[in-house]
Design a protein around this motif. Structure first.
Motif, PDB file in Angstrom:
ATOM      1  N   GLU A 191       0.487  -0.962  -0.239  1.00 16.48           N
ATOM      2  CA  GLU A 191       0.076   0.325  -0.109  1.00 16.48           C
ATOM      3  C   GLU A 191       0.877   1.515   0.002  1.00 16.48           C
ATOM      4  O   GLU A 191       0.561   2.162  -0.372  1.00 16.48           O
ATOM      5  CB  GLU A 191      -0.894  -0.134   1.383  1.00 16.48           C
ATOM      6  CG  GLU A 191      -2.053  -0.617   0.828  1.00 16.48           C
ATOM      7  CD  GLU A 191      -1.720  -2.174   0.861  1.00 16.48           C
ATOM      8  OE1 GLU A 191      -0.616  -2.821   1.315  1.00 16.48           O
ATOM      9  OE2 GLU A 191      -2.393  -3.710   1.567  1.00 16.48           O
ATOM     10  N   GLU A 192       2.040   1.296   0.495  1.00 13.75           N
ATOM     11  CA  GLU A 192       2.827   1.820   0.848  1.00 13.75           C
ATOM     12  C   GLU A 192       3.739   2.474  -0.020  1.00 13.75           C
ATOM     13  O   GLU A 192       3.935   3.698  -0.886  1.00 13.75           O
ATOM     14  CB  GLU A 192       3.895   2.283   1.667  1.00 13.75           C
ATOM     15  CG  GLU A 192       2.890   2.234   3.168  1.00 13.75           C
ATOM     16  CD  GLU A 192       3.398   2.107   4.825  1.00 13.75           C
ATOM     17  OE1 GLU A 192       4.434   3.202   4.476  1.00 13.75           O
ATOM     18  OE2 GLU A 192       3.110   0.751   5.246  1.00 13.75           O
ATOM     19  N   GLN A 193       4.439   1.663  -0.856  1.00 15.24           N
ATOM     20  CA  GLN A 193       5.988   1.906  -1.804  1.00 15.24           C
ATOM     21  C   GLN A 193       5.169   0.163  -2.977  1.00 15.24           C
ATOM     22  O   GLN A 193       5.492  -0.076  -3.759  1.00 15.24           O
ATOM     23  CB  GLN A 193       6.956   1.483  -1.012  1.00 15.24           C
ATOM     24  CG  GLN A 193       7.108   2.470  -0.502  1.00 15.24           C
ATOM     25  CD  GLN A 193       7.952   4.070  -0.700  1.00 15.24           C
ATOM     26  OE1 GLN A 193       7.529   4.312  -2.762  1.00 15.24           O
ATOM     27  NE2 GLN A 193       7.803   4.892   0.163  1.00 15.24           N
ATOM     28  N   PRO A 194       3.670   0.940  -3.770  1.00 15.39           N
ATOM     29  CA  PRO A 194       3.035  -0.365  -4.831  1.00 15.39           C
ATOM     30  C   PRO A 194       4.506  -0.127  -6.224  1.00 15.39           C
ATOM     31  O   PRO A 194       4.179  -1.574  -6.718  1.00 15.39           O
ATOM     32  CB  PRO A 194       2.222  -0.241  -4.944  1.00 15.39           C
ATOM     33  CG  PRO A 194       1.675   1.651  -5.181  1.00 15.39           C
ATOM     34  CD  PRO A 194       2.639   1.646  -3.237  1.00 15.39           C
ATOM     35  N   GLY A 195       4.732   0.777  -5.816  1.00 11.94           N
ATOM     36  CA  GLY A 195       6.132   0.856  -7.294  1.00 11.94           C
ATOM     37  C   GLY A 195       6.760   0.091  -7.115  1.00 11.94           C
ATOM     38  O   GLY A 195       7.406  -0.802  -7.762  1.00 11.94           O
ATOM     39  N   LYS A 196       7.550   0.415  -5.892  1.00 16.78           N
ATOM     40  CA  LYS A 196       9.153  -0.145  -6.085  1.00 16.78           C
ATOM     41  C   LYS A 196       8.965  -1.313  -5.670  1.00 16.78           C
ATOM     42  O   LYS A 196       9.665  -2.666  -5.903  1.00 16.78           O
ATOM     43  CB  LYS A 196       9.438   0.432  -4.570  1.00 16.78           C
ATOM     44  CG  LYS A 196       9.936   1.802  -4.696  1.00 16.78           C
ATOM     45  CD  LYS A 196      10.715   2.427  -3.664  1.00 16.78           C
ATOM     46  CE  LYS A 196      11.069   3.831  -3.642  1.00 16.78           C
ATOM     47  NZ  LYS A 196      11.645   4.258  -1.966  1.00 16.78           N
ATOM     48  N   MET A 197       7.443  -1.829  -5.153  1.00 10.95           N
ATOM     49  CA  MET A 197       6.835  -3.731  -4.877  1.00 10.95           C
ATOM     50  C   MET A 197       6.812  -3.765  -5.807  1.00 10.95           C
ATOM     51  O   MET A 197       8.011  -5.400  -6.129  1.00 10.95           O
ATOM     52  CB  MET A 197       6.179  -3.168  -4.051  1.00 10.95           C
ATOM     53  CG  MET A 197       6.169  -5.581  -3.261  1.00 10.95           C
ATOM     54  SD  MET A 197       7.636  -6.042  -2.804  1.00 10.95           S
ATOM     55  CE  MET A 197       7.395  -7.569  -3.364  1.00 10.95           C
TER      56      MET A 197
END
Length: 280
Positions: A191-197
């Protein structure tokens, strides 16, 4: 937790899945890790986010037992909700992401059945240690109890479970394990860093050979911006409907004998009558 891991076998059989890549968060990651230990021929890889491989500690046990006393009474108290939110996000994320935390708070109060949650929490705090061990002797690696498939371990920088993730990483084979610590992130990495994940998961699949090598999101953005710049400066752009309308008006003015005025158009560069279309 071991019983939940055994239930996954029936799920795979129901959907006729021979081998899978598991993606688990928190307690779900714990269940998948246990399943991988006993079913090595059915797991190709694991992505585990904020996953714990040890038994419950005394502090966690005491907090969860106290909360369960209310949950089993069908009460979702303010203290229970606050503890669950801390368990999800951590203190720093709770202080900085008010909208996200508020959405989860509303979901806990309105949508979650307290008794069902209490039974799940009760099973989680009764978990045993997975007894994972990093074996350095190559001769003993084949018989050592550990996860044999590629594993991507992910933990948030401000997650309350970051030490548990580091502990699990220290017990797994470094040849098969990749460990990522997400910056500016708490316990809810998706939820906080969807792009990096998403980027990390894509690279993990590339390393396993499941998808072809494609440029990263940063390189792709740079490539697109460079392509747009080159098109606007070096290549004739195909005429749009607005270009055709402007040129029709220009020809009508010439037919009436009016003094033609230059066509001004700022949406396209290198606009000429009869310009060659762009080939892609």
């Amino acid at each position: 937790m071991d019983e939940l891991a055994v239930m996954l076998e029936a799920v795979l059989e129901h959907f006729n899945l021979k081998r899978v890549i598991g993606f688990g968060v928190g307690a779900g990651g714990n269940v998948l890790a246990r399943f991988a230990l006993n079913n090595r021929n059915k797991i190709d890889g694991l992505v585990l986010i904020n996953t714990v491989c040890t038994a419950v500690g005394w502090t966690e046990w005491a907090y969860q037992k106290w909360n369960n006393w209310y949950l089993f009474s069908n009460q979702m108290t303010e203290g229970t909700v606050d503890y669950l939110l801390w368990h999800y996000f951590g203190s720093k994320t709770m202080a900085g992401h008010h909208d996200l935390v508020h959405a989860y708070r509303e979901n806990l109060v309105r949508s979650v059945n307290p008794v069902n949650l209490a039974m799940f929490v009760d099973s989680y705090i009764k978990r045993n240690d997975m007894a994972l061990h990093r074996e350095v002797n190559p001769a003993k690696k084949k018989i050592q109890k550990t996860i044999k498939c590629p594993v991507l371990l992910v933990g948030g920088d401000y997650s309350p479970h970051i030490d548990d993730v580091v502990e699990m990483n220290s017990r797994l084979d470094p040849v098969e394990t990749q460990w990522i610590k997400m910056a500016d992130c708490g316990g809810m990495v998706l939820e906080e860093q969807p792009g990096k994940m998403c980027e990390a998961f894509k690279l993990f699949l590339q390393g396993m050979g499941y998808i072809p090598c494609v440029p990263s999101m940063t390189a792709l953005t740079r490539s697109r911006s460079g392509s747009v710049h080159s098109r606007s400066s070096d290549v004739s752009v195909p005429q749009s409907p607005s270009d055709t309308l402007l040129e029709s008006l220009h020809r009508e003015a010439q037919g009436r004998g009016d003094e033609p005025s230059p066509i001004k158009h700022h949406g396209h560069a290198n606009l000429r009558h009869g310009a060659a279309p762009l080939k892609v």
